[in-house]
Design a protein around this motif. Sequence first.
Motif, short mmCIF file in Angstrom:
data_model
loop_
_atom_site.label_atom_id
_atom_site.label_comp_id
_atom_site.label_asym_id
_atom_site.label_seq_id
_atom_site.Cartn_x
_atom_site.Cartn_y
_atom_site.Cartn_z
N GLU A 1 -13.49 0.69 -4.64
CA GLU A 1 -13.86 -0.71 -4.87
C GLU A 1 -13.99 -1.46 -3.56
O GLU A 1 -14.90 -2.27 -3.38
CB GLU A 1 -12.81 -1.38 -5.76
N ASP A 2 -13.06 -1.18 -2.62
CA ASP A 2 -13.13 -1.83 -1.32
C ASP A 2 -14.39 -1.43 -0.56
O ASP A 2 -15.05 -2.27 0.05
CB ASP A 2 -11.89 -1.50 -0.48
N GLN B 1 0.82 -1.20 0.00
CA GLN B 1 0.00 0.00 0.00
C GLN B 1 0.86 1.26 0.00
O GLN B 1 0.47 2.27 -0.56
CB GLN B 1 -0.93 0.01 1.21
N SER C 1 1.93 2.14 -3.67
CA SER C 1 0.92 2.39 -4.69
C SER C 1 0.72 3.88 -4.89
O SER C 1 0.93 4.70 -4.00
CB SER C 1 -0.41 1.73 -4.30
N SER D 1 -4.57 4.96 -8.01
CA SER D 1 -4.96 3.55 -7.87
C SER D 1 -5.41 3.27 -6.45
O SER D 1 -6.28 2.45 -6.23
CB SER D 1 -3.81 2.63 -8.27
N SER D 2 -4.85 3.98 -5.47
CA SER D 2 -5.27 3.81 -4.09
C SER D 2 -6.70 4.29 -3.90
O SER D 2 -7.50 3.65 -3.22
CB SER D 2 -4.33 4.58 -3.16
N ASP D 3 -7.04 5.45 -4.53
CA ASP D 3 -8.41 5.95 -4.45
C ASP D 3 -9.37 4.99 -5.13
O ASP D 3 -10.46 4.73 -4.64
CB ASP D 3 -8.52 7.33 -5.10
N GLN D 4 -8.98 4.46 -6.28
CA GLN D 4 -9.83 3.52 -7.00
C GLN D 4 -10.03 2.25 -6.18
O GLN D 4 -11.12 1.74 -6.09
CB GLN D 4 -9.21 3.18 -8.36
N LEU D 5 -8.97 1.76 -5.55
CA LEU D 5 -9.09 0.57 -4.73
C LEU D 5 -9.98 0.84 -3.53
O LEU D 5 -10.77 0.00 -3.13
CB LEU D 5 -7.71 0.08 -4.27
N SER D 6 -9.85 2.02 -2.93
CA SER D 6 -10.66 2.30 -1.76
C SER D 6 -12.14 2.36 -2.14
O SER D 6 -12.99 1.93 -1.37
CB SER D 6 -10.21 3.58 -1.08
#
Length: 109
Positions: free
Chosen positions: A54-55, A40, A43, A47-52
Motif C-alpha cells: 500500500e505504501d 513497526q 507488527s 500486515s507489514s507486507d500489505q502495508l508496504s
Amino acid sequence: MVSATRSPITDENEAAAKIQAGFRGYKVRKDLKDTPSSDQTCSTSSSSDQLSIEDKSAAKIQAGIRGYLVRKRKQEEKKAATKIQAGFRGYKTRKDLKSPGSDENRSLC
C-alpha cells in the motif's frame, strides 16, 4: 470585540492558551515522530507486507501527481516568460519606431 474594553486578564489568558496549544502541538508531533519506529517492530509480517504494498502504491501515485504538477507549473512559467518577452519586444519595437533618428522609421514611411 473592542480592545479598549478587554481586561488584561483576558489577554493573559489568551496568551497562555496560545502557548499551551503550541506546546501541545509540539509534544504530539514529537510523540508521533517517535512512535512509528516502535509500532513497526510489533507488527506481523503479513500486515507489514500489505502495508508496504500500500505504501509503495501510494508513493507511486504521489510521485505521478507531483510530476504532473511540476510539469504543469513549468508549462505555465514558460507561457508567462513568453508573454513577458513578447510584451518587451513589442515595447522596444514601438519605442524604436517612435524615435526620430531611427533608420527603420524612414524606411517604413
